[in-house]
Design a protein around this motif. Sequence first.
Motif, PDB file in Angstrom:
ATOM      1  N   GLU C 134      -1.541  -9.460  -0.489  1.00 26.22           N
ATOM      2  CA  GLU C 134      -1.878  -8.349   0.384  1.00 26.22           C
ATOM      3  C   GLU C 134      -1.449  -7.063  -0.292  1.00 26.22           C
ATOM      4  O   GLU C 134      -0.484  -7.044  -1.041  1.00 26.22           O
ATOM      5  CB  GLU C 134      -1.078  -8.470   1.699  1.00 26.22           C
ATOM      6  CG  GLU C 134      -1.424  -9.667   2.532  1.00 26.22           C
ATOM      7  CD  GLU C 134      -0.683  -9.645   3.869  1.00 26.22           C
ATOM      8  OE1 GLU C 134       0.535  -9.448   3.880  1.00 26.22           O
ATOM      9  OE2 GLU C 134      -1.359  -9.825   4.901  1.00 26.22           O
ATOM     10  N   LEU C 136       0.660  -4.169  -0.222  1.00 20.32           N
ATOM     11  CA  LEU C 136       1.915  -3.954   0.490  1.00 20.32           C
ATOM     12  C   LEU C 136       2.192  -2.484   0.691  1.00 20.32           C
ATOM     13  O   LEU C 136       2.728  -2.062   1.704  1.00 20.32           O
ATOM     14  CB  LEU C 136       3.051  -4.579  -0.331  1.00 20.32           C
ATOM     15  CG  LEU C 136       4.483  -4.251   0.071  1.00 20.32           C
ATOM     16  CD1 LEU C 136       4.825  -4.931   1.374  1.00 20.32           C
ATOM     17  CD2 LEU C 136       5.456  -4.691  -1.017  1.00 20.32           C
ATOM     18  N   PRO C 147       3.379 -12.900   0.078  1.00 13.27           N
ATOM     19  CA  PRO C 147       4.581 -13.171   0.875  1.00 13.27           C
ATOM     20  C   PRO C 147       4.970 -14.629   0.996  1.00 13.27           C
ATOM     21  O   PRO C 147       6.145 -14.933   1.123  1.00 13.27           O
ATOM     22  CB  PRO C 147       4.244 -12.565   2.240  1.00 13.27           C
ATOM     23  CG  PRO C 147       2.775 -12.343   2.257  1.00 13.27           C
ATOM     24  CD  PRO C 147       2.332 -12.201   0.835  1.00 13.27           C
ATOM     25  N   CYS C 247       3.074 -11.261  11.285  1.00 10.45           N
ATOM     26  CA  CYS C 247       4.188 -11.115  10.351  1.00 10.45           C
ATOM     27  C   CYS C 247       3.690 -11.311   8.920  1.00 10.45           C
ATOM     28  O   CYS C 247       2.834 -12.154   8.671  1.00 10.45           O
ATOM     29  CB  CYS C 247       5.255 -12.165  10.625  1.00 10.45           C
ATOM     30  SG  CYS C 247       6.001 -12.048  12.249  1.00 10.45           S
ATOM     31  N   SER C 248       4.239 -10.550   7.996  1.00 11.33           N
ATOM     32  CA  SER C 248       3.872 -10.743   6.591  1.00 11.33           C
ATOM     33  C   SER C 248       4.275 -12.120   6.107  1.00 11.33           C
ATOM     34  O   SER C 248       3.523 -12.798   5.427  1.00 11.33           O
ATOM     35  CB  SER C 248       4.576  -9.709   5.707  1.00 11.33           C
ATOM     36  OG  SER C 248       3.961  -8.469   5.794  1.00 11.33           O
ATOM     37  N   LYS C 249       5.513 -12.514   6.446  1.00 12.26           N
ATOM     38  CA  LYS C 249       6.035 -13.786   5.955  1.00 12.26           C
ATOM     39  C   LYS C 249       6.068 -14.802   7.074  1.00 12.26           C
ATOM     40  O   LYS C 249       6.364 -14.478   8.217  1.00 12.26           O
ATOM     41  CB  LYS C 249       7.469 -13.616   5.445  1.00 12.26           C
ATOM     42  CG  LYS C 249       7.600 -12.718   4.245  1.00 12.26           C
ATOM     43  CD  LYS C 249       9.027 -12.819   3.705  1.00 12.26           C
ATOM     44  CE  LYS C 249       9.373 -11.553   2.933  1.00 12.26           C
ATOM     45  NZ  LYS C 249      10.794 -11.532   2.549  1.00 12.26           N
ATOM     46  N   THR C 274      -3.040 -15.522   4.772  1.00 13.57           N
ATOM     47  CA  THR C 274      -3.081 -14.099   5.085  1.00 13.57           C
ATOM     48  C   THR C 274      -4.330 -13.822   5.915  1.00 13.57           C
ATOM     49  O   THR C 274      -5.321 -14.569   5.830  1.00 13.57           O
ATOM     50  CB  THR C 274      -3.170 -13.248   3.805  1.00 13.57           C
ATOM     51  OG1 THR C 274      -4.384 -13.593   3.125  1.00 13.57           O
ATOM     52  CG2 THR C 274      -1.993 -13.497   2.880  1.00 13.57           C
TER      53      THR C 274
ATOM     54  N   SER D 248       2.077  -2.158   4.673  1.00  9.42           N
ATOM     55  CA  SER D 248       3.379  -2.030   5.325  1.00  9.42           C
ATOM     56  C   SER D 248       4.036  -0.715   4.961  1.00  9.42           C
ATOM     57  O   SER D 248       4.583  -0.024   5.806  1.00  9.42           O
ATOM     58  CB  SER D 248       4.322  -3.159   4.889  1.00  9.42           C
ATOM     59  OG  SER D 248       4.014  -4.336   5.527  1.00  9.42           O
TER      60      SER D 248
END
Lengths: 322, 322, 322, 322
Positions: C134, C136, C147, C247-249, C274, D248
């Motif tokens: 992604e 970021l 992530p 959430c990213s992770k 993702t 982000s």
Amino acid sequence: MNFFLLIFLKSVSSEEKRIIYKVLTYTSLKDSSNIGMKDWIQMAADIEKHYFHYDGFVILHGTDTMAYTASALSFMMENLGKPVILTGAQVPISELRSDGRDNLLGAIYIAGHYCIPEVTLFFNNKLFRGNRCEKLSADDFDAFHSPNLPPLVTMAVGIKVSWESIYRPTALSAFRVHTELNRNVGLLRLFPGITSATAHAFLQPPMEGVVLETYGAGNCPSDRKDLLEEIGAACRRGVIIVNCTQCSKGSVKAYYETGSVLLQAGVVPGLDMTPEAALSKLSYVLSLDLSIEEKRKMMRTNIRGEMSVLPKQEVPGQLQEN
Amino acid sequence: MNFFLLIFLKSVSSEEKRIIYKVLTYTSLKDSSNIGMKDWIQMAADIEKHYFHYDGFVILHGTDTMAYTASALSFMMENLGKPVILTGAQVPISELRSDGRDNLLGAIYIAGHYCIPEVTLFFNNKLFRGNRCEKLSADDFDAFHSPNLPPLVTMAVGIKVSWESIYRPTALSAFRVHTELNRNVGLLRLFPGITSATAHAFLQPPMEGVVLETYGAGNCPSDRKDLLEEIGAACRRGVIIVNCTQCSKGSVKAYYETGSVLLQAGVVPGLDMTPEAALSKLSYVLSLDLSIEEKRKMMRTNIRGEMSVLPKQEVPGQLQEN
Amino acid sequence: MNFFLLIFLKSVSSEEKRIIYKVLTYTSLKDSSNIGMKDWIQMAADIEKHYFHYDGFVILHGTDTMAYTASALSFMMENLGKPVILTGAQVPISELRSDGRDNLLGAIYIAGHYCIPEVTLFFNNKLFRGNRCEKLSADDFDAFHSPNLPPLVTMAVGIKVSWESIYRPTALSAFRVHTELNRNVGLLRLFPGITSATAHAFLQPPMEGVVLETYGAGNCPSDRKDLLEEIGAACRRGVIIVNCTQCSKGSVKAYYETGSVLLQAGVVPGLDMTPEAALSKLSYVLSLDLSIEEKRKMMRTNIRGEMSVLPKQEVPGQLQEN
Amino acid sequence: MNFFLLIFLKSVSSEEKRIIYKVLTYTSLKDSSNIGMKDWIQMAADIEKHYFHYDGFVILHGTDTMAYTASALSFMMENLGKPVILTGAQVPISELRSDGRDNLLGAIYIAGHYCIPEVTLFFNNKLFRGNRCEKLSADDFDAFHSPNLPPLVTMAVGIKVSWESIYRPTALSAFRVHTELNRNVGLLRLFPGITSATAHAFLQPPMEGVVLETYGAGNCPSDRKDLLEEIGAACRRGVIIVNCTQCSKGSVKAYYETGSVLLQAGVVPGLDMTPEAALSKLSYVLSLDLSIEEKRKMMRTNIRGEMSVLPKQEVPGQLQEN
């Protein structure tokens, strides 16, 4: 082969921001492992010689001892009013993949655009205070860090300068270079089982200043009378011993019994100085014309931004008081 | 006050996973700065004594010298088949805010659930190989790191075990504890301007093993004949000198002229061992009944997972060959 | 201006490792915000056309939609056997300070030296699996992250390839490019107070596939009958809805009541895909000649390394079972 | 099960620092996925009711929507003069291994010791401004981050407060809670191939405010006349559309053609607001008795520290001007 040369910068009007620079190359280029006090003195003298004709200075330097050189220059240059930036490369600039081009460009860019009157080190898009950083990695492009002070400048798509962190001399005095350094200094690291014979041998004359790398927040074995006696004896005969922690991050304090025994023995707390900074500061301070007590006081006082002066609310360990 | 005690674990059936433990407290609790070889030997002996009655062992230890103790125990315990986990706290467990509760719970949890037959160190939700870590910070809860090996276990909402990284003895031999250690070892850190007198004093008998903390990828000043002569003389008279880098991350190599002069002088490359691991390995190896050459070979060979054995495709510096 | 072109590589003998490359430039260069499905199809078709004459392919692409393009190409290229690497720059390559040169050089270097038969994305010295990353940061040179999967390659002084993570097709089939994509897909993000009217409007025909960005480990409001009814109705009429976390992770699971209601409504768990990957996978899967149930099954199955298949001991939440 | 309750604190004299607290539990505890605007209003009303009897407030809240709640409360509470801290746990406090105890203790500790008159979120030893953070991870204990603003407080062995970052109301007005919120708001995320039909359906009445999640520094496809027409039409009929980036980190700007088309269409630049903050700010602003132009101006103005106001020297993209 590592390389070593000086670049002098002269930026034109602030509107145009075109940076004019001149390159000064030393006839004998040195691997940074071979850089010593003589070289520090020559670099400092060369900057002094050209100080009034340029707005900033960039020094190309091998990475291995760059943090030591940056620390030493920061103490040798008194009342510095212009940027002096050290930079280099993990992979030589002659290779296909090299960080040398970006590091050189970035250092020149900062030296030509921002008035940061400190000895600094530029690496991997970050400008660090010179006497705050250490070589972190033998392998990564992100080779340096400044464990107890955030970078002064961060370069990304935009450029972020932490103006509030820039250190400026408060005295109205002229720039000068101090070119004497005391060589009788050393680093002694504690480890479990260190013998008093080792400490005794290390602290013998002509040793005059020692950085003692202690545990955690400045601790040493409090039950080792033999070792403490060697340290105390050295302090009494005039050796300046500075307490720095083996940890990358954090600061020497005097909470525990294990830390206060060093204070009682006459050891100077080094707060959050790096060993590199403490060692070159010792070389500088020991060469000044001062009494031993004045020198000790100078060692525990911030003179070039090399140690943190904590505001009240951040005093560590306040929980203990509750 | 730091604390120091042993907890022995016995987990019941794997279905229930209820962990039965017994606490062994030493009569005199020690600040970790005061932990020395005698204490290592006692801890190892106590584990040996109870080895067959428990499935795992947790040692509570102050943080200051925990990485030294973990390294030492890893070498002293031969053919270890059960988990031995050291843990502790940055803030004493008696304080309101303390990391001690979580560290203790996590260490017991791992010791009771996973068969990781190594000496390890658990801190801040990460389990590190004991001879790979260093105390990173005097202030943060994230106090330890393992710069050249990722954690063996990471605890979050789930628990991630890197089974492929667990080190297991290949010989089919019984567990035993080696309780002799050689105390005549030391750490000498290079710095620009180090005098040959300093090196000479440090390398004198009874010194038998020295970790030389060099620059970058294992470099020392190649033009300092006086210094190299002191180092070479020590090697010739049987001192084992191991080359470890001052950098936290990365490994000692022999690319540059400045690194290879040490090889020629007889210094053993320490690859990516931490100084803590190299020092305690020296104490262990020097106490074995081997020839000096066998000891040197052992120092450059991986025996407890303390150094990385690189697969072919990861050999650093391959760019130079193109 | 962002740029967009293709570079085809042909490395000569593995001894010499000299990389021969040819540049293909599109007549109309596009800002990456303007890249769409038509462009993906053209890139894929051009690689198919030149597939047998080159050993690897590098695509220069603006950063804004690079993660979408990388994901889409990874699904469109079936049985890929050669590296396809996307790269670009945060600062245009024509600027003094630009990350474009290093990114381009690094991508070509990897494409010419390593057989990594995946669609990947190279940025700031890291090679990521394309359908795992992604964008970021809009500002930093470290613009992308992956992530839930560590980088496949990390470039420093040495180059580290995680060979065990490289994804390889298991079927012995010929490379082919799938150039049809279904456009009737969309992303719907939950937020507190989302009205069922919003969901209703969004899920209307011609919508055929929706990535539902849920909370945490895949949760949605379990007490919102109106909302769940809209989602359930869409599933019943054949819309494929995939549950991905905001959430990213982390990964979508089905612990809580709040997560399982989506399963019951017919929503497909997207695990740790993702949103970019899930969306382009929907476009791909919906264009295949399969039944709706086969498509749903494909959406929850790993087909190009886009989702983690967890080994037993890493199954998150095992603590709950104790 | 997640939990949800309020704790009211009253610290005694600053010397003793003993924290007196009272617990208020809601009769029906809710999973945080089920928290909505009604719950926000109740929490705010309860704090208003007890505002003058306590020095600080701690709210226990599930993690899934905690960043949304923290954002919403920050806007609803006008002229806040006391700390309101949300906290929770990734693993329920009833489990053996839980982060809930430390999070609760830390939040109470800060609420009782420091006057930080903001709505904040405490997690994993960091205190974030509430309207600056996002749930980063579904799995890690380090579950939240504040991508564009460093933590206000960091807890380690010592406690570090960034006093210069604390946001304080500048008007001398009394605290009051605004308990009306507009529900007709939504989040629309751009992706390559988004159809104008999707945008059309989403932007239909009763929608009054939309956060448009764009690419990179605020870009959208500039060649998509159909899409831009839908967006422009919505703006013209009074919908407030705020431009926030999908990244982000970083901020929406208006460099590129692809970004400025949105400005021209009437979209409000959201700078570095998180989508969570922008959405709840929309709910708040739309409920005020202001003209549409005043509301738009308020959306692009910092009112609770939710967006960065950059000092001159940090204006991103200054390189372009050279």
